[in-house]
Every structure is written in structure tokens, then in C-alpha cells.
Design an enzyme around this catalytic site. Structure first.
Site, PDB file in Angstrom:
ATOM      1  N   LYS A   1       0.825  -1.221   0.000  1.00 48.46           N
ATOM      2  CA  LYS A   1       0.000   0.000   0.000  1.00 48.46           C
ATOM      3  C   LYS A   1       0.860   1.273   0.000  1.00 48.46           C
ATOM      4  O   LYS A   1       2.074   1.203   0.168  1.00 48.46           O
ATOM      5  CB  LYS A   1      -0.925  -0.006   1.226  1.00 48.46           C
ATOM      6  CG  LYS A   1      -1.866  -1.206   1.269  1.00 48.46           C
ATOM      7  CD  LYS A   1      -2.834  -1.203   0.105  1.00 48.46           C
ATOM      8  CE  LYS A   1      -3.898  -2.271   0.200  1.00 48.46           C
ATOM      9  NZ  LYS A   1      -3.428  -3.659  -0.014  1.00 48.46           N
TER      10      LYS A   1
HETATM   11  C1  LIG Z   1      -9.911  -3.247  -1.136  1.00 49.95           C
HETATM   12  C2  LIG Z   1      -9.207  -3.987  -0.038  1.00 49.95           C
HETATM   13  N1  LIG Z   1      -9.889  -4.322   1.073  1.00 49.95           N
HETATM   14  C3  LIG Z   1      -9.299  -4.949   2.098  1.00 49.95           C
HETATM   15  C4  LIG Z   1      -7.964  -5.284   2.045  1.00 49.95           C
HETATM   16  C5  LIG Z   1      -7.382  -6.038   3.198  1.00 49.95           C
HETATM   17  O1  LIG Z   1      -6.282  -5.396   3.781  1.00 49.95           O
HETATM   18  P1  LIG Z   1      -5.342  -6.194   4.784  1.00 49.95           P
HETATM   19  O2  LIG Z   1      -4.443  -7.046   3.965  1.00 49.95           O
HETATM   20  O3  LIG Z   1      -4.599  -5.102   5.521  1.00 49.95           O
HETATM   21  O4  LIG Z   1      -6.229  -6.978   5.689  1.00 49.95           O
HETATM   22  C6  LIG Z   1      -7.194  -4.955   0.922  1.00 49.95           C
HETATM   23  C7  LIG Z   1      -5.771  -5.303   0.872  1.00 49.95           C
HETATM   24  O5  LIG Z   1      -5.209  -5.670  -0.104  1.00 49.95           O
HETATM   25  C8  LIG Z   1      -7.839  -4.298  -0.144  1.00 49.95           C
HETATM   26  O6  LIG Z   1      -7.146  -3.965  -1.234  1.00 49.95           O
END
Ligand SMILES: Cc1ncc(COP(=O)(O)O)c(C=O)c1O
Length: 258
Positions: A184
Site C-alpha cells: 500500500k
Molecule cells: C480493497 C481492499 N480491502 C481490504 C484489504 C485487506 O487489507 P489487509 O491485507 O490489511 O487486511 C485490501 C488489501 O489488499 C484491499 O485492497
């Protein structure tokens, strides 16, 4: 030979290394939450948000927020059909059903007309995912939510720095979640943030995130409910503090690359 576009790597400087080293060397005992508090504060200030809770992932933040909204068996939650599974899995874990609707061809975000058509008596929430930092049509989605008495959740995992009519992604819905996974715009290795302006919802999420232990509870090790364990560590938060000091540069660079 086929060429491949690799995932972005984060920008890590001497500042991140210094803070993480300090947290690893000194951030224990009565200092074990120091960087976490600083990180939440700086994130809130950056976003202009009222309440922020650092979590171990964006998925965890979504799970906590949805549980705190009372989403459960028999409920439906509307979301986009073009999405990462992390938005859908907390809905399923809570015993509810994700209802997938089509996206718009230009933003790749929820089509508000399709959202409204998908609303039923069982609809408990709408999740607006700001995919790839593009923004959902929040005016239309919030109006639909208000008309039907349904909260709109913002999954802003990929959207730090995105601004909708002067409002930052993550400041418009009932709650929002951000991701600090290494792919990110800013990172803590793994990590997330829960954001809301609803004091009661924040309190419920805080309790759920700490094994159901309310902060007003004076009895030691006393859960009032069965909760979750979705905390960010102090060492990860230290990296987050450094990234927040550099957030304008990180967002600017992301914009240049896009
Ligand atoms: C749109 C979206 N939602 C949720 C997530 C979940 O994030 P995390 O990996 O921090 O749980 C991501 C991560 O790639 C995402 O791109």
C-alpha cells in the site's frame, strides 16, 4: 521474455528504521503502547477524523466494525463484484451474506443504481470499496443509505490520499478501514486502521478489539463479551509513525507513478 509488473515496494528511510529500533529496544512495560497512541493520533490528524483504532489488518478493522454494527446471520451486505476477498470474508465470518453488484466502467467502484436495486428487507449495510484509490460516488451511496436507513461502510484500504469533493476517503461513511500491508501507499508491514466519528461505535469496536474487555472495566482480565484480538504491535506502529511524518511525500510519489 515476458515482462511483469511487480508489486510496489514501500519507501523506507532511516526514520522508519530509527523508530522501529527504538520501539524494539525500549517500547516495553509502561511504554508498550507509546508508538500506537502516537500513530493513531497522527493518522486522525492527517485525515481530520474523530476516532481511530490501529488494528493488525484492514480485514480485522472491517470485521470489528461490521460486528459492532450488529451484522450477523440472516443479514445481507451489498458490495462490488470486482473486489479483493478481504471485504467479503468478514461478512461471511459473521454469518451474513455478501450481495455482489456490478461496478461502473470508469471508476471500477460500486454502481449506485445497482446498489439500490439490490436492497432488500435483509440489507444491513453497503460497503463502498475505493478500489485502487478511485473513489465511489459517495453522495449517491450516502443518499441511498439515508433513504433506506442503511449504514455505508468505506473500505479505504487502497485509498489513503484520495479526496472526494474536499473530503478524505474514509471520513464519510459510518466507519472506514485502511490497510498498511506492504503493497500500500504507506505501510507498517501488516496493519490497518479503523476510523469513525461515532463515539458509541468506536467504544464497541475498542471493546471487541481487546477480547471484549471494556476500558471502563475495573476487574483485571475481565471480558464482558466474546471479542477478537486485532491489535497492532508497538513496533509496527513505530514504522507507521515515521510513515505518517512522510505521508505527503508518499502520496505525492504515488500520484506521480499513477
Ligand atoms: C480493497 C481492499 N480491502 C481490504 C484489504 C485487506 O487489507 P489487509 O491485507 O490489511 O487486511 C485490501 C488489501 O489488499 C484491499 O485492497
Amino acid at each position: 521474455m515476458k515482462s511483469r509488473i511487480h508489486y510496489t515496494k514501500p519507501s523506507i528511510t532511516e526514520l522508519e528504521v530509527r523508530y522501529a529500533t527504538d520501539a524494539a529496544a525500549n517500547g516495553w512495560g509502561d511504554r508498550c503502547y507509546e508508538y500506537i497512541g502516537r500513530f493513531e493520533q497522527s493518522f486522525k490528524t492527517h485525515l481530520g477524523a474523530e476516532f481511530a483504532l490501529a488494528t493488525s489488518s484492514c480485514t480485522g478493522a472491517l470485521h470489528l466494525g461490521m460486528a459492532a454494527l450488529g451484522i450477523g446471520p440472516g443479514d445481507e451486505v451489498i458490495m462490488a463484484d470486482t473486489n479483493w476477498i478481504a471485504t467479503a470474508s468478514p461478512i461471511v465470518h459473521l454469518g451474513a451474506t455478501p450481495v455482489f453488484v456490478d461496478i461502473l466502467p470508469d471508476t471500477w467502484c460500486l454502481d449506485p443504481a445497482r446498489v439500490e436495486a439490490a436492497i432488500s428487507a435483509r440489507t444491513k449495510a453497503i460497503v463502498a470499496v475505493h478500489l485502487y484509490g478511485n473513489l465511489c460516488d459517495m453522495d449517491a451511496l450516502l443518499a441511498i443509505g439515508a433513504r433506506h436507513g442503511i449504514p455505508v461502510i468505506e473500505d479505504a484500504a487502497e485509498a489513503i490520499g484520495s479526496v472526494y469533493h474536499g473530503k478524505g476517503a474514509g471520513t464519510m461513511g459510518a466507519f472506514a478501514s485502511f490497510s498498511f500491508h506492504g503493497s500500500k501507499t504507506m505501510t507498517t508491514g501488516e496493519g490497518g486502521m479503523f476510523i469513525t466519528r461515532d463515539a458509541d461505535l468506536y467504544e464497541r469496536v475498542l471493546t471487541l478489539s481487546n477480547h471484549g474487555r471494556a476500558r471502563g472495566q475495573t476487574k483485571q482480565f475481565w471480558p464482558d463479551a466474546v471479542g477478537y484480538k486485532y491489535k497492532l504491535s508497538n513496533i509496527q506502529a513505530a514504522i507507521g509513525c515515521a510513515q505518517m511524518e512522510r505521508i505527503d511525500v508518499l502520496i505525492e510519489r504515488k500520484r506521480e507513478i499513477l
